[in-house]
Design a protein around this motif. Structure first.
Motif, short mmCIF file in Angstrom:
data_model
loop_
_atom_site.label_atom_id
_atom_site.label_comp_id
_atom_site.label_asym_id
_atom_site.label_seq_id
_atom_site.Cartn_x
_atom_site.Cartn_y
_atom_site.Cartn_z
N THR A 61 0.84 -1.20 0.00
CA THR A 61 0.00 0.00 0.00
C THR A 61 0.88 1.25 0.00
OG1 THR A 61 -1.71 -1.21 1.20
CG2 THR A 61 -1.87 1.19 1.21
N GLY A 107 0.95 4.20 -2.91
CA GLY A 107 0.87 5.63 -2.63
C GLY A 107 2.06 6.39 -3.16
N GLU A 150 1.77 6.71 -6.93
CA GLU A 150 0.76 7.72 -7.26
C GLU A 150 1.29 9.14 -7.03
OE1 GLU A 150 -2.51 7.35 -8.47
OE2 GLU A 150 -1.89 5.29 -8.86
N THR A 195 1.17 11.02 8.04
CA THR A 195 0.01 10.57 7.30
C THR A 195 -0.50 9.28 7.93
OG1 THR A 195 -0.95 10.22 5.11
CG2 THR A 195 1.18 9.15 5.54
N PRO A 241 -0.15 2.82 6.39
CA PRO A 241 -0.60 2.06 5.21
C PRO A 241 -1.64 0.99 5.53
CG PRO A 241 1.77 2.34 5.17
CD PRO A 241 1.31 2.86 6.50
N VAL A 295 -4.97 2.60 5.57
CA VAL A 295 -5.39 2.89 4.19
C VAL A 295 -5.85 1.61 3.50
CG1 VAL A 295 -4.61 3.75 1.93
CG2 VAL A 295 -3.85 4.88 4.05
N LEU A 338 -7.18 6.54 0.87
CA LEU A 338 -6.11 6.53 -0.14
C LEU A 338 -5.88 7.92 -0.73
CD1 LEU A 338 -4.00 4.95 -1.74
CD2 LEU A 338 -5.77 4.43 -3.42
N ARG A 339 -6.93 8.64 -1.00
CA ARG A 339 -6.79 9.99 -1.58
C ARG A 339 -5.96 10.89 -0.66
NH1 ARG A 339 -10.08 14.71 -1.11
NH2 ARG A 339 -11.56 13.50 0.12
N PHE A 381 -3.89 9.91 1.71
CA PHE A 381 -2.58 9.28 1.79
C PHE A 381 -1.70 9.76 0.64
CE2 PHE A 381 0.01 5.27 1.24
CZ PHE A 381 0.62 5.26 2.49
N VAL A 382 -2.23 9.73 -0.56
CA VAL A 382 -1.48 10.17 -1.74
C VAL A 382 -1.21 11.68 -1.67
CG1 VAL A 382 -1.55 10.42 -4.27
CG2 VAL A 382 -2.25 8.26 -3.20
#
Length: 152
Positions: A25, A29, A32, A117, A120, A123, A130-131, A133-134
């Motif tokens: 995960t 991230g 991304e 943040t 993982p 998330v 996830l949004r 996190f990224v």
């Protein structure tokens, strides 16, 4: 330097920081956000995986000097903590050292900028994170690039 709470079982045995599902995960991230894994040093607050119930505050306090030594040796440009466990260890006197409260802001730890943040695993269990996190990882990349640019 990315700081996670503790190594997973396979990571602890094999020494590979991107092995288990939660680290997958993290890799997702990072991809991304445009962060190359080769630019990242991953470390852990607890230096070995807990195998049974343990005194969490005592273990964190015992391991924090090892993390501080790593900071001294590696001299990272920026730190990034994942999850409440790391936030609470870095800011033990702060009543609300939760990622939900800290994310999106930059602080200082041992003279190095640090942000936080979601872990993982959180998330992975709650894909709606996830949004965020990224976004947080993108902010990390921007901060790292800003500091690198100032050093040139």
């Amino acid at each position: 330097m990315m700081i996670l709470d503790n190594p997973g079982a396979r990571e602890d045995r094999q020494g590979n920081s991107f092995l288990c599902g939660t680290r997958e995960t993290l890799q997702l991230g990072m991809r991304e956000a445009g962060i190359d894994a080769a630019d990242v040093y991953v470390t852990f607050l607890l230096k070995c995986r807990p195998i049974r119930a343990y005194n969490k505050p005592e273990a964190r306090a015992a391991c924090l000097p090892h993390l501080e030594l790593q900071l001294f040796q590696k001299k990272p440009l920026v730190l990034f903590g994942f999850g409440d466990v790391v936030a609470e260890a870095v800011f033990p006197d702060q009543e609300s050292a939760s990622v939900k409260e800290l994310r999106g802001s930059w602080f200082e730890f041992q003279g190095t900028p640090i942000s936080f943040t979601y872990h993982p695993l959180a998330v992975r269990r709650r894909p709606n994170l996830l949004r965020f996190f990224v976004e947080d990882l993108q902010a990390l990349k921007e901060k790292w690039m800003e500091i690198q640019h100032r050093r040139l």
